[in-house]
Design a protein around this motif. Structure first.
Motif, PDB file in Angstrom:
ATOM      1  N   HIS A  11      -3.408  -3.204 -14.550  1.00 27.20           N
ATOM      2  CA  HIS A  11      -4.456  -2.177 -14.471  1.00 27.20           C
ATOM      3  C   HIS A  11      -5.519  -2.607 -13.455  1.00 27.20           C
ATOM      4  O   HIS A  11      -5.968  -1.809 -12.618  1.00 27.20           O
ATOM      5  CB  HIS A  11      -5.179  -2.014 -15.809  1.00 27.20           C
ATOM      6  N   ALA A  12      -5.955  -3.851 -13.577  1.00 26.44           N
ATOM      7  CA  ALA A  12      -7.021  -4.344 -12.705  1.00 26.44           C
ATOM      8  C   ALA A  12      -6.568  -4.348 -11.247  1.00 26.44           C
ATOM      9  O   ALA A  12      -7.344  -3.992 -10.346  1.00 26.44           O
ATOM     10  CB  ALA A  12      -7.454  -5.742 -13.139  1.00 26.44           C
ATOM     11  N   ALA A  13      -5.331  -4.762 -11.006  1.00 26.50           N
ATOM     12  CA  ALA A  13      -4.822  -4.754  -9.634  1.00 26.50           C
ATOM     13  C   ALA A  13      -4.822  -3.343  -9.072  1.00 26.50           C
ATOM     14  O   ALA A  13      -5.223  -3.106  -7.921  1.00 26.50           O
ATOM     15  CB  ALA A  13      -3.420  -5.352  -9.599  1.00 26.50           C
ATOM     16  N   ALA A  14      -4.378  -2.371  -9.863  1.00 31.44           N
ATOM     17  CA  ALA A  14      -4.347  -0.982  -9.406  1.00 31.44           C
ATOM     18  C   ALA A  14      -5.749  -0.458  -9.125  1.00 31.44           C
ATOM     19  O   ALA A  14      -5.972   0.276  -8.144  1.00 31.44           O
ATOM     20  CB  ALA A  14      -3.640  -0.110 -10.449  1.00 31.44           C
ATOM     21  N   ALA A  15      -6.708  -0.815  -9.982  1.00 29.42           N
ATOM     22  CA  ALA A  15      -8.085  -0.354  -9.773  1.00 29.42           C
ATOM     23  C   ALA A  15      -8.685  -0.959  -8.512  1.00 29.42           C
ATOM     24  O   ALA A  15      -9.392  -0.281  -7.755  1.00 29.42           O
ATOM     25  CB  ALA A  15      -8.940  -0.713 -10.992  1.00 29.42           C
ATOM     26  N   LEU A  16      -8.417  -2.233  -8.267  1.00 30.10           N
ATOM     27  CA  LEU A  16      -8.905  -2.873  -7.045  1.00 30.10           C
ATOM     28  C   LEU A  16      -8.298  -2.216  -5.811  1.00 30.10           C
ATOM     29  O   LEU A  16      -8.986  -2.003  -4.799  1.00 30.10           O
ATOM     30  CB  LEU A  16      -8.565  -4.360  -7.068  1.00 30.10           C
TER      31      LEU A  16
END
Length: 387
Positions: A302-307
Motif C-alpha cells: 500500500h505504502a509503495a503504491a501511495a508513494l
C-alpha cells in the motif's frame, strides 16, 4: 541499512529483465490460487490463503481479496489476465444475482471448494456485508466494465452502490456511511474511515458526486491536524472519534490513493515514520503502531503504491525500496514458495486488542497488492489508458 544499500546496488547492476521475475512469479501464484479447485472457464473465486501448520482458513475466499486480484489482473494488460479477471468478476455477479436477500449485496466471503452448490447458488463462508468489502467489489467490477465495455459489470457495481446507500447512509455527525450489515442482518452503527475512503472512490467512479462528497466529508473529519494522520473512525454513536483503537496503515495510504488530497498527503509520511518495522531480514510497515514486531507485506505494498501516486521528491526511490523488501519476503518469508507473498513476516502480528492478527501465510490480497504497486497501478481510480 547495509542490506538495503546492497539491494539498491543489486537493482542498479542487474539486467532489466531480471526485475520482471518476481512480478511474473507473483502472477503465477494468483493463477494457482484461482485454479486450486476448478479450471478453465468454470466460474470460481480464488482461495485467499495457503494453509500453514499454524494457520488454516480452509477454502475461504474473501470478497475484498478477489476484488484486489481482479484489479491486479487487469493491470497486467494481457489477454489471459483479462480473461481470468472476467471469470472472477462473473463469479461475483453470479453471487450477487443468487443472493438470498435479493437486494444487490454480496457477502464478505465465500467457499471455493466448490464455489456453487448443486442449485447454482454460491456457498457463503461469511454472511456479513461490510461497506468496505461491498465498495471494493464494486470498484473491481467497474474496472472490469472500463476494460471490457461489458455493461453487466457496471450494472452489478451500481446495485452494490445502491445497497451501500440504502443500508449504510448516515446523517449523524459529519455524515458518511456506517459499517454495513452483520451476518444476521443487524446494522453496524460505527463508521470506518477506511470504508468511507472506499465509498468515496466508488461513487467518484460512478459519477455520483453527492454520495462521493458525503463520504469525503466524513473522511476529512477524521483528520488529525496535530498528529498528521487519520483516525480509524467513530464509536457506535457515529460521531465521537474512536481514539482507543489503533491508527491503521491502510487508512493513511489508501486515503491519498483514493482522494489525492494534497493537504493530507502527510499521512503517508506518518505511516512511514510510525509504522516502520524490522523483523529479521524483513523490513517494511506494520499494520498499527502498537505492534511493530513484524512486517505486514500487504501494507508495505500500500505504502509503495501511495508513494508512486504522490511521486514527490524521493518518493519513487522509497517505493522501490519497499518493493525490494516485499521481494525479500517473497523469496524467504517463513512460508515463502518463491511466488506468493505472505500476509505477514511472522505469526500473530496484531491488528487490534481483540486478538485478530495476521499470519505468515501466503495470501492473494498481499500478492495482488504487490502486483499493483510493482506496476504503479491505483485501484481507486480508472487507469488513464486501457488497452
Amino acid at each position: 541499512m547495509i542490506r538495503r544499500v546492497a539491494l539498491v546496488f543489486a537493482l542498479l547492476l542487474a539486467p532489466a529483465q531480471a526485475d520482471e521475475a518476481p512480478l511474473d512469479k507473483a502472477y503465477d501464484f494468483l493463477e494457482q490460487m484461482m485454479d486450486l479447485h476448478a479450471h478453465g472457464d468454470t466460474l470460481r473465486l480464488a482461495q485467499s490463503f495457503v494453509a500453514t501448520p499454524t494457520f488454516d482458513n480452509g477454502d475461504t475466499s474473501y470478497t475484498y481479496d478477489d476484488a484486489v486480484v481482479i484489479v491486479a489482473l487487469l493491470a497486467r494488460r494481457t489477454p489471459e489476465a483479462k480473461k481470468r479477471a472476467r471469470i472472477l468478476g462473473d463469479a461475483l455477479v453470479t453471487a450477487q444475482a443468487h443472493d438470498a436477500a435479493g437486494d444487490g449485496r454480496l457477502r464478505d466471503a465465500y467457499h471455493t471448494d466448490p464455489f456453487l452448490n448443486a442449485s447454482g447458488a454460491p456457498r457463503v463462508a461469511s454472511a456479513g456485508s461490510y461497506t468496505g468489502n461491498m465498495a471494493w467489489a464494486a470498484m473491481a467490477l467497474l474496472q472490469l466494465w472500463r476494460a471490457t465495455h461489458d455493461d453487466s459489470y457496471r450494472d452489478a457495481a451500481q446495485k452494490l452502490a445502491d445497497f451501500i446507500v440504502a443500508q449504510a447512509y448516515d446523517a449523524r455527525g459529519k455524515g458518511g456511511f456506517t459499517g454495513g450489515l452483520k451476518a444476521g442482518g443487524d446494522k453496524l452503527e460505527w463508521k470506518s474511515t477506511e470504508h468511507n475512503i472506499d465509498a468515496y472512490a466508488l461513487f467518484k467512479m460512478l459519477g455520483d458526486r453527492a454520495n462521493a462528497q458525503h463520504a469525503l466529508r466524513f473522511v476529512k473529519s477524521m483528520w488529525s491536524r496535530k498528529g498528521g494522520h487519520y483516525f480509524i473512525g467513530t464509536g457506535l454513536d457515529g460521531v465521537a472519534i474512536n481514539r482507543d483503537d489503533p491508527t491503521p496503515e491502510d487508512v493513511q495510504t489508501w486515503s491519498y490513493l483514493s482522494t489525492g488530497l494534497a493537504s493530507h498527503q502527510g499521512s503517508i509520511d506518518w505511516a512511514l515514520a510510525n509504522l516502520s518495522a524490522t523483523s529479521g531480514d524483513f523490513q517494511g510497515l506494520s499494520f498499527e503502531e502498537r505492534d511493530r514486531s513484524g512486517v505486514w507485506f500487504e501494507g508495505t505494498a500500500h505504502a509503495a503504491a501511495a508513494l508512486e501516486a504522490r511521486a514527490g521528491s524521493g518518493d519513487l526511490d522509497a517505493a522501490e525500496l519497499l518493493l525490494l523488501d516485499i521481494e525479500t519476503g517473497q523469496a524467504s518469508a517463513p512460508n515463502a514458495d518463491g511466488s506468493g507473498i505472505d500476509a505477514a513476516s511472522k505469526d500473530g502480528l496484531k491488528t487490534d486488542d481483540s486478538g485478530d492478527a495476521y499470519y505468515a501465510a501466503l495470501h492473494t490480497g498481499a500478492t495482488g497488492w504487490y502486483c499493483l504497486a510493482k506496476l504503479s497501478a491505483n485501484p481507486f481510480k480508472f487507469p488513464k489508458r486501457v488497452k
